[in-house]
Design a protein around this motif. Structure first.
Motif, short mmCIF file in Angstrom:
data_model
loop_
_atom_site.label_atom_id
_atom_site.label_comp_id
_atom_site.label_asym_id
_atom_site.label_seq_id
_atom_site.Cartn_x
_atom_site.Cartn_y
_atom_site.Cartn_z
N UNK A 134 0.81 -1.22 0.00
CA UNK A 134 0.00 0.00 0.00
C UNK A 134 0.85 1.27 0.00
N UNK A 135 2.08 1.17 0.44
CA UNK A 135 2.97 2.33 0.41
C UNK A 135 3.38 2.70 -1.01
N UNK A 136 3.26 1.74 -1.94
CA UNK A 136 3.76 1.94 -3.30
C UNK A 136 2.66 1.99 -4.35
N UNK A 137 1.74 1.02 -4.32
CA UNK A 137 0.74 0.92 -5.39
C UNK A 137 -0.52 1.70 -5.04
N UNK A 138 -1.36 1.89 -6.05
CA UNK A 138 -2.60 2.65 -5.88
C UNK A 138 -3.82 1.77 -5.69
N UNK A 139 -3.74 0.54 -6.18
CA UNK A 139 -4.86 -0.40 -6.07
C UNK A 139 -4.34 -1.73 -5.52
N UNK A 140 -4.99 -2.20 -4.46
CA UNK A 140 -4.71 -3.53 -3.94
C UNK A 140 -5.77 -4.48 -4.46
N UNK A 141 -5.32 -5.55 -5.10
CA UNK A 141 -6.26 -6.50 -5.69
C UNK A 141 -6.35 -7.76 -4.83
N UNK A 142 -7.59 -8.16 -4.54
CA UNK A 142 -7.82 -9.39 -3.79
C UNK A 142 -8.03 -10.52 -4.79
N UNK A 143 -7.17 -11.53 -4.81
CA UNK A 143 -7.30 -12.61 -5.79
C UNK A 143 -8.64 -13.33 -5.68
N UNK A 144 -9.08 -13.91 -6.80
CA UNK A 144 -10.38 -14.57 -6.85
C UNK A 144 -10.51 -15.66 -5.79
N UNK A 145 -9.46 -16.46 -5.61
CA UNK A 145 -9.54 -17.55 -4.64
C UNK A 145 -9.67 -17.05 -3.21
N UNK A 146 -9.36 -15.77 -2.98
CA UNK A 146 -9.36 -15.20 -1.63
C UNK A 146 -10.43 -14.15 -1.43
N UNK A 147 -11.42 -14.12 -2.31
CA UNK A 147 -12.39 -13.03 -2.30
C UNK A 147 -13.29 -13.01 -1.07
N UNK A 148 -13.31 -14.10 -0.30
CA UNK A 148 -14.09 -14.13 0.94
C UNK A 148 -13.20 -14.09 2.18
N UNK A 149 -11.90 -13.91 1.99
CA UNK A 149 -10.95 -13.98 3.09
C UNK A 149 -11.05 -12.70 3.93
N UNK A 150 -11.77 -12.78 5.02
CA UNK A 150 -12.13 -11.58 5.79
C UNK A 150 -10.92 -10.77 6.24
N UNK A 151 -9.94 -11.41 6.83
CA UNK A 151 -8.79 -10.66 7.35
C UNK A 151 -8.06 -9.92 6.25
#
Length: 266
Positions: free
Chosen positions: A88-105
């Motif tokens: 987050x210090x470098x990029x503008x968008x953090x992408x949540x991978x499809x396999x982890x789309x329900x990973x709450x933490x």
């Protein structure tokens, strides 16, 4: 129109810079909101022997150079919560991978940054249930409801990338696009949607179908498009069968823009 483009994985600094250079026209186009995409680690490769990338530290150094040299906004995926603050210090968008789309933490960790959060719909997910992944981010950011306007304001996107169809194939149900747009801006991932998982220890695909799906999504109505690009997909170290060359992308973007104009005028 949001446009996310770049290589599947950071293969090398030289490779990234070559691909980034080929995409300059889109960052300069006033009608396109461009984001350069690459992965510093492909943690969900089928086989342990598959190439994963340079890792977080080296990956962020390369992203910083891309931003300094080209001025691009950037996007990368994160697989674990400990990766989120550094990315987050470098990029503008953090992408949540499809396999982890329900990973709450992971969703909550991404929500606690100032980045846009792009959640890829799992191949196994009912489109309407992606609302709850969106809500995990929105509630962490102080919002109580999930609708298009709220998610746009809060910086939450959804990306469609196909659904599992038996074994070894994905299909795209275009109904998913308007369903998910009820509660977030939607990006269509045309290259991952042509994947064919389970091809002898790796994921295959057929990039010849990318233009057809992209044009159909433009007609259905989406907020943006995601294309993985490589100057020579045949030698790419990840997702080669699904990626397209930058020169092929140019003509396809022109077709997409023409279709969008027709839809907007209808």
């Amino acid at each position: 129109m949001v446009l996310i483009a770049g290589p599947c994985v950071i293969e090398s600094r030289e490779n990234v810079m070559r691909i980034a250079e080929s995409l300059k026209r889109y960052a300069e186009e006033e009608t396109i909101d461009f984001y350069f995409k690459a992965s510093f680690d492909k943690a969900n490769r089928t086989s342990l022997e598959s190439f994963r990338g340079p890792g977080l530290e080296e990956g962020m150094r390369i992203f910083e150079e891309v931003k300094e040299r080209f001025g691009y906004r950037t996007l990368t995926d994160v697989h674990e919560t400990w990766q989120v603050p550094a990315a987050a210090e470098t990029v503008d968008v953090l992408q949540i991978p499809a396999f982890l789309c329900r990973q709450t933490d992971l969703l909550v960790a991404a929500a606690k940054t100032d980045c846009i959060v792009n959640i890829k719909k799992g191949q196994f997910m009912v489109p309407s249930d992606m609302k709850y992944s969106v809500l995990k981010v929105l509630k962490t950011r102080g919002f109580e409801s999930a609708d298009y306007e709220t998610s746009e304001k809060a910086g939450v996107w959804l990306t469609e990338r196909g659904s599992t169809f038996g074994y070894g194939n994905l299909v795209v149900d275009m109904r998913a696009l308007p369903i998910m747009r009820r509660f977030a801006p939607v990006v269509f991932d045309a290259t991952h949607s042509v994947q064919m998982p389970g091809q002898g220890g790796k994921t295959g695909g057929d990039s010849t179908f990318v233009p057809y799906l992209a044009r159909a999504a433009a007609a259905a109505g989406v907020d943006g498009f995601f294309f993985e690009t490589h100057f020579d997909p045949a030698i790419a170290l990840s997702d080669g069968p699904n990626m397209i060359r930058p020169d092929a992308l140019e003509s396809l973007i022109g077709q997409i823009k023409a279709i969008r104009e027709i839809v907007e005028e209808a």
